[in-house]
Scaffold this motif. Structure first.
Motif, mmCIF file in Angstrom:
data_model
loop_
_atom_site.group_PDB
_atom_site.id
_atom_site.type_symbol
_atom_site.label_atom_id
_atom_site.label_comp_id
_atom_site.label_asym_id
_atom_site.label_seq_id
_atom_site.Cartn_x
_atom_site.Cartn_y
_atom_site.Cartn_z
ATOM 1 N N GLN A 27 -57.028 47.128 9.097
ATOM 2 C CA GLN A 27 -58.465 46.896 9.123
ATOM 3 C C GLN A 27 -58.800 45.572 9.801
ATOM 4 N N ALA A 28 -58.010 44.528 9.522
ATOM 5 C CA ALA A 28 -58.245 43.216 10.139
ATOM 6 C C ALA A 28 -58.054 43.267 11.650
ATOM 7 N N ALA A 29 -57.201 44.182 12.099
ATOM 8 C CA ALA A 29 -56.941 44.334 13.536
ATOM 9 C C ALA A 29 -57.945 45.264 14.212
ATOM 10 N N LEU A 74 -51.407 38.407 13.463
ATOM 11 C CA LEU A 74 -52.015 38.791 12.183
ATOM 12 C C LEU A 74 -51.208 38.317 10.988
ATOM 13 N N TRP A 75 -49.907 38.493 11.025
ATOM 14 C CA TRP A 75 -49.147 38.141 9.836
ATOM 15 C C TRP A 75 -49.154 36.649 9.598
ATOM 16 N N GLN A 76 -49.277 35.871 10.643
ATOM 17 C CA GLN A 76 -49.331 34.415 10.483
ATOM 18 C C GLN A 76 -50.570 33.982 9.677
ATOM 19 N N LYS A 77 -51.663 34.732 9.823
ATOM 20 C CA LYS A 77 -52.886 34.412 9.076
ATOM 21 C C LYS A 77 -52.677 34.589 7.572
#
Length: 175
Positions: A52-54, A169-172
């Protein structure tokens, strides 16, 4: 896995999921009063949030209509939810229209015979590794994890990696 699965994944804007055997382990757990309980994996939930964030829409079509599934779907912010439906293809087509994507821009993750109709229409057909043989034969991509044990998360990560979005994304989430 066909050579073009990553190429197909790069185009995905809608991920549609089955529930029993995909978002859950497919088991039916009964409490002392005879009520059915469902087990969901939190890693799958975070995978859905990553999608969803992507900007990847997520939808659910399931043959059973169960309050626990509705609760989980709502917790995850999934707007496109079709419970109690065994004929999934018309609902998939309706979902594509609502989201504004073509079937080629959609992926479906399934595990059993009722999923094959949609799997044959999507741009990226996906199966959990413990799916029935007929479903595994239809899949462009197969998870290494079983349904209800992180297969949805793995599918999301495959799609986002193919789109070049996973690392950022995963870094966030790590901050």
């Amino acid at each position: 896995m066909p050579d073009n699965a990553r190429e197909r994944a790069a185009k995905i804007k809608l991920l549609v999921l089955d529930v029993d055997g995909v978002l859950t382990d497919g088991g039916l757990y009964y409490d002392a009063d005879g009520r059915v309980m469902k087990r969901f994996n939190v890693q799958d939930g975070l995978g859905i949030k990553l999608a969803q964030a992507a900007g990847v829409e997520v939808g659910v079509i399931t043959g059973l209509n169960h309050k626990a599934v509705e609760t989980r779907v709502r917790e995850l912010g999934i707007e496109h939810y079709y419970p109690g439906k065994r004929r999934k293809l018309p609902l998939f087509q309706e979902m594509c229209e609502k989201v504004g994507v073509t079937a080629d821009q959609a992926a479906f993750l399934g595990d059993d015979w009722v999923d094959v109709g949609v799997m044959r229409k999507v741009g990226l057909s996906m199966a959990v590794n413990n799916a029935v043989p007929e479903v595994l034969k239809e899949a462009h991509w197969v998870s290494t994890r079983a349904g209800g044990h992180g297969a949805v998360r793995e599918a999301v990560q495959f799609i986002l990696d193919a789109q070049g979005l996973l690392d950022g994304l995963w870094q966030k989430w790590a901050d």
